[in-house]
Design an enzyme around this catalytic site. Structure first.
Site, PDB file in Angstrom:
ATOM      1  N   ARG A 188     -17.468  75.229  88.806  1.00 27.31           N
ATOM      2  CA  ARG A 188     -16.113  75.295  89.402  1.00 27.31           C
ATOM      3  C   ARG A 188     -16.157  75.360  90.937  1.00 27.31           C
ATOM      4  O   ARG A 188     -15.302  76.005  91.557  1.00 27.31           O
ATOM      5  CB  ARG A 188     -15.332  76.506  88.886  1.00 27.31           C
ATOM      6  CG  ARG A 188     -15.171  76.587  87.389  1.00 27.31           C
ATOM      7  CD  ARG A 188     -14.269  75.492  86.848  1.00 27.31           C
ATOM      8  NE  ARG A 188     -13.880  75.769  85.485  1.00 27.31           N
ATOM      9  CZ  ARG A 188     -14.606  75.437  84.416  1.00 27.31           C
ATOM     10  NH1 ARG A 188     -15.749  74.782  84.556  1.00 27.31           N
ATOM     11  NH2 ARG A 188     -14.172  75.749  83.210  1.00 27.31           N
ATOM     12  N   CYS A 236      -7.551  78.874  83.170  1.00 26.46           N
ATOM     13  CA  CYS A 236      -8.158  80.199  83.231  1.00 26.46           C
ATOM     14  C   CYS A 236      -7.920  80.808  84.611  1.00 26.46           C
ATOM     15  O   CYS A 236      -8.146  80.157  85.631  1.00 26.46           O
ATOM     16  CB  CYS A 236      -9.660  80.109  82.940  1.00 26.46           C
ATOM     17  SG  CYS A 236      -9.994  79.881  81.185  1.00 26.46           S
ATOM     18  N   GLU A 306     -10.451  82.144  89.611  1.00 26.00           N
ATOM     19  CA  GLU A 306     -10.682  80.692  89.543  1.00 26.00           C
ATOM     20  C   GLU A 306      -9.496  79.952  90.161  1.00 26.00           C
ATOM     21  O   GLU A 306      -9.671  78.981  90.895  1.00 26.00           O
ATOM     22  CB  GLU A 306     -10.887  80.226  88.102  1.00 26.00           C
ATOM     23  CG  GLU A 306     -11.056  78.706  88.057  1.00 26.00           C
ATOM     24  CD  GLU A 306     -11.308  78.129  86.683  1.00 26.00           C
ATOM     25  OE1 GLU A 306     -11.956  78.783  85.847  1.00 26.00           O
ATOM     26  OE2 GLU A 306     -10.852  76.997  86.451  1.00 26.00           O
TER      27      GLU A 306
END
Ligand code: FAD
Ligand code: EPU
Length: 310
Positions: A188, A236, A306
């Site tokens: 990520r 998320c 995130e």
């Protein structure tokens, strides 16, 4: 749609004599800029205040013009990883759109793709072409540019795994292609964040169309069973800590269904925070901090965000 061209494992056709990164459209239109544009219209959470200026950018020349103007400039894709604060953002938010940024071209096993192309259109088009390597991205909303900047993915693969070149524009005014060896992709995280990505070249493998379609169907089935599909979220909220799952930790802390104002922890997957009609960004910020504290108190793990806050 199948390409007429024979498959080959190179991107030579894109590079030979093609100095421009993608299709070039010579007629230049004036850039469409709106003031006080609500960013809730441009994010999957449908939350947040306005952008002082919002520009729909249809060409590299227009993007370059915005960069030359100076001032704060951000780029938004599908807004599926963003939480915009209630008071909005200063400066200009640019969104790429139109044929110059939304296209897919095939050269053998290589695809050249514009940054505004919806990621799911890319996943499905590659599958129809019999090209494998993008199945793990099935079901991730947003654009190809946003996915490159976030290195979006799943345990079945991330976009960065298949990127071989990226065409970018920088706030300094510099622009050009970056080779894979000059880019870094981690979980990520991508070195492309902070640049304006306009085009990508991807190297995929050859596969059987039926097998690729079956893999996508299986991934989508799993996603629909384990994630709150069709609800207002930004995916998320937290990254997974090494060797564990943030969703499992939030769930084990007894926080499923926990609510602050108009937002709550999903009952389906505890790392998805859902917004309802009366939600405010401030509710979401409070929920994020409360969940982070509770998980830390209980398990001694400080979760890393995130989603990106603007
Ligand atoms: P945005 O949210 O618009 O922007 C995110 C960041 O990318 C910002 O910093 C923005 O400035 C930057 N950016 C956008 N476009 C460009 C560009 N052209 N050039 C440079 N920077 C750019 N993510 C996963 O990784 N895996 C998942 O499985 C996943 N599942 C999700 C499921 C749901 C239901 C939702 C709502 C989200 C999910 N996400 C997932 C999060 C999100 O979809 C991804 O991070 C996605 O790739 C973000 O793309 P975007 O175009 O929406 O980017
Ligand atoms: N779990 C729970 N309770 C929950 C949620 C999960 O106990 O509420 C448990 C599951 O039972 C499983 C484990 O946690 O044993 C892992 O769950 P899951 O398979 O759903 O994967 P995840 O680690 O929670 C990650 C990504 C998702 C991606 C899926 C599928 C992160 C932060 N999340 O979720 O990505 O879609 O794997 O590969 O890396 C995103 O990044 O926005 C995102 C949605």
């Amino acid at each position: 749609m199948m390409s007429e061209k024979p498959l080959q494992a190179s991107c030579a056709d894109f590079r030979d004599g093609a100095s421009a990164p993608g299709p070039v459209h010579s007629a230049q239109k004036d850039i469409a800029v709106t003031e006080n544009e609500p960013l809730s219209r441009h994010t999957t959470l449908k939350l947040g205040g306005p952008a002082a200026k919002f520009a729909l950018v249809e060409s590299r020349r227009q993007l370059d013009g915005l960069i030359q103007n100076g001032g704060q400039l951000r780029i938004i894709g599908g807004g599926s990883n963003l939480l915009v604060r209630d008071d909005g953002v200063q400066g200009t938010v640019a969104r790429l759109s139109g044929q110059e940024f939304n296209y897919i071209r095939q050269d053998g096993s290589c695809l050249k793709v514009g940054a505004a192309t919806p990621l799911q259109h890319l996943v499905n088009t590659a599958a129809e072409m019999g090209l494998t390597g993008l199945e793990g991205l099935a079901g991730i909303p947003g654009t190809v540019g946003g996915a490159a900047a976030c290195n979006a993915g799943t345990r079945d693969g991330a976009l960065g795994d298949v990127i071989i070149r990226a065409s970018v524009m920088e706030l300094t005014g510099a622009s050009g292609w970056i080779e894979a060896s000059e880019m870094k992709f981690e979980y990520r995280r991508s070195s492309l964040k902070g640049s304006f990505v306009t085009d990508l070249e991807l190297m995929l493998g050859r596969g059987r169309r039926e097998e690729i379609a079956e893999k996508i169907a299986a991934i989508m089935k799993q996603r629909r069973a384990s994630q709150p599909y069709g609800r207002r979220s930004a995916g998320c909220a937290f990254k997974n800590p090494p060797g564990d799952s943030a969703g499992r930790l939030i769930d084990a802390a007894g926080l499923k269904g926990f609510r602050i104002g108009g937002v709550s922890v999903s009952e389906v997957h505890a790392n998805f925070f859902i917004a309802e009609k009366n939600a405010k960004s401030s509710d979401m910020l409070e929920l994020i901090e409360t969940v982070r504290e509770r998980v830390n108190e209980r398990f001694g793990t400080l979760l890393e965000l995130e989603i990106e806050i603007w």
